[in-house]
Structure formats: C-alpha cells, structure tokens
Design an enzyme around this catalytic site. Structure first.
Site, mmCIF file in Angstrom:
data_model
loop_
_atom_site.group_PDB
_atom_site.id
_atom_site.type_symbol
_atom_site.label_atom_id
_atom_site.label_comp_id
_atom_site.label_asym_id
_atom_site.label_seq_id
_atom_site.Cartn_x
_atom_site.Cartn_y
_atom_site.Cartn_z
ATOM 1 N N TYR A 46 -7.817 5.959 -14.380
ATOM 2 C CA TYR A 46 -7.531 6.601 -15.671
ATOM 3 C C TYR A 46 -7.243 5.602 -16.795
ATOM 4 O O TYR A 46 -7.041 6.004 -17.942
ATOM 5 C CB TYR A 46 -6.404 7.629 -15.532
ATOM 6 N N ASP A 76 -5.333 8.511 -4.601
ATOM 7 C CA ASP A 76 -5.611 9.859 -4.109
ATOM 8 C C ASP A 76 -6.467 9.810 -2.837
ATOM 9 O O ASP A 76 -6.149 10.461 -1.824
ATOM 10 C CB ASP A 76 -6.337 10.614 -5.229
ATOM 11 N N GLY A 106 -9.126 5.984 -5.612
ATOM 12 C CA GLY A 106 -7.883 5.236 -5.780
ATOM 13 C C GLY A 106 -6.798 5.691 -4.806
ATOM 14 O O GLY A 106 -7.050 5.918 -3.616
ATOM 15 N N ASN A 125 -5.560 14.424 -9.310
ATOM 16 C CA ASN A 125 -6.305 14.905 -10.485
ATOM 17 C C ASN A 125 -6.152 16.424 -10.568
ATOM 18 O O ASN A 125 -5.584 17.050 -9.671
ATOM 19 C CB ASN A 125 -7.774 14.470 -10.419
ATOM 20 N N ASP A 161 0.857 -1.182 0.000
ATOM 21 C CA ASP A 161 0.000 0.000 0.000
ATOM 22 C C ASP A 161 0.899 1.240 0.000
ATOM 23 O O ASP A 161 1.778 1.358 0.861
ATOM 24 C CB ASP A 161 -0.863 -0.041 1.267
ATOM 25 N N ILE A 162 0.660 2.119 -0.933
ATOM 26 C CA ILE A 162 1.495 3.325 -1.049
ATOM 27 C C ILE A 162 1.492 4.149 0.244
ATOM 28 O O ILE A 162 2.498 4.764 0.589
ATOM 29 C CB ILE A 162 1.035 4.183 -2.261
ATOM 30 N N SER A 195 -1.816 6.668 -13.614
ATOM 31 C CA SER A 195 -2.815 6.514 -14.696
ATOM 32 C C SER A 195 -3.295 5.075 -14.911
ATOM 33 O O SER A 195 -4.166 4.859 -15.755
ATOM 34 C CB SER A 195 -2.318 7.070 -16.046
#
Ligand code: ADP
Length: 169
Positions: free
Chosen positions: A122, A34, A32, A24, A10-11, A118
């Site tokens: 995206y 963000d 996501g 965005n 997990d980031i 992306s």
C-alpha cells in the site's frame, strides 16, 4: 504502562496473544503479511474470515478471527489505506492501530505484534508509517502490556528503533 518493543523478524512467528494482519477490504487473503498469515495459519483462518466477515471490512476498521496453526490465539485483521491508489487520509491509518488495540483489550490480550500497516504493497511513506504506528500506540491508553512492532528487514528495524528512541520510548 505499555512497552513498545521493536522486533526484527517474521510476524507469523511471534509467540504473542494476538498478531495483527495487514488485510484488505475483501478479507479473503492477499500478498505481503496477509499472504504469509494465511499460509502459516492454514485454512481455518480463511474459513473464519468468510464466516465472520461476509461483506469484508472497511478501511481503518479491525476485526478478529482465530489463528489456526499460528503460535498465537487470535489474528486481528485491519485494513490500512492504500496510499499508492490515492487513499492518503492519515486518520484511516491511525484508526487501524486504535481499533486493533481496542479489540485486543476486548479479547484480554496482554501481548500483541503489529506489522507496519500500509507500509508495503500500500506504499505509505515509511517514516510516516512508523511515526503513525509509534505515536498512536503510545497514546492509545491500551491495557496491552507489550506491543511488538515487527520489521522484516534490518533497515526498517533500525528506523523503528530510531523513532522509538527519539521519543524516549
Ligand atoms: P500493506 O498492504 O498494508 O502495505 P504489506 O503486507 O504489503 O501491507 O506490508 C506491510 C509491512 O510489513 C511492510 O513493511 C513489509 O515489508 C512488511 N512485511 C511483509 N511480510 C512480512 C512478514 N512476514 N513479517 C513482518 N513484516 C512483513
């Protein structure tokens, strides 16, 4: 020499100098990565986004904020092209990695973690999203010592590993 390290995880849990957010144009949070970064970072991240990016951020560009409650010093926000909506200019995607690493260098970060920009909401095709990430990081000339490429699931992680070993990285 920059090491590119594939990570399954997990980031928001990466203990590095800076994590990169797949933001965005509005720069006020989203889904996501963000959403996860804003949830884990807390209100300080949004407050800083509002203060530093009153007009948002252009696609392909990057900028940084503090990281609130995240176990990192900075969040570098970058806006990938929305392939699903017809933004298919690959130079915008590679620009996200280049600009983010430029900012990391300005900040003096030595470790940084990227998600696959992306490649989620995206809808950029996964194999090319990985190739853009790996090639752009490898060719960037950044002073960052360790760049983590964080994949959330095993399938994507395996593809990242494959792309790195195919390039001898
Ligand atoms: P974008 O809007 O730029 O497509 P997303 O956040 O939707 O960005 O997804 C980018 C990539 O990050 C996708 O591969 C997605 O599976 C992955 N991802 C989503 N959440 C996380 C997370 N918490 N940590 C790491 N990767 C994540």
């Amino acid at each position: 020499m920059t090491r590119i390290v594939p990570v399954l995880g997990d980031i928001t849990q990466q203990e590095v100098d800076a994590v990169v957010n797949a933001a965005n144009n509005g720069m006020r949070g989203g889904g996501g990565v963000d959403g996860a970064i804003h949830r884990a970072g807390g209100a300080a991240v949004l407050r800083d986004c509002v203060a530093r990016f009153p007009d948002g951020l252009a696609t392909g560009d990057a900028g940084y904020t503090t990281a609130g409650d995240l176990p990192t010093r900075w969040v570098i926000h970058t806006v990938g092209p929305d392939y699903g909506s017809g933004q298919r200019d690959r130079s915008l995607l590679t620009s996200c990695y280049r600009r983010s690493l430029e900012i990391a260098d300005e900040l003096g970060a030595t470790t940084i973690a990227f998600p696959l920009i992306s490649a989620g909401i995206y809808a950029w095709p996964l194999d090319d999203a990985i190739a853009a990430a790996v090639d752009t990081i490898a060719e960037s000339g950044t002073a960052v010592e360790e760049v983590r490429l964080v994949a959330r699931d095993q399938r994507i992680f395996a593809e990242v590993e494959r792309a790195l070993s195919a390039r001898g990285l």
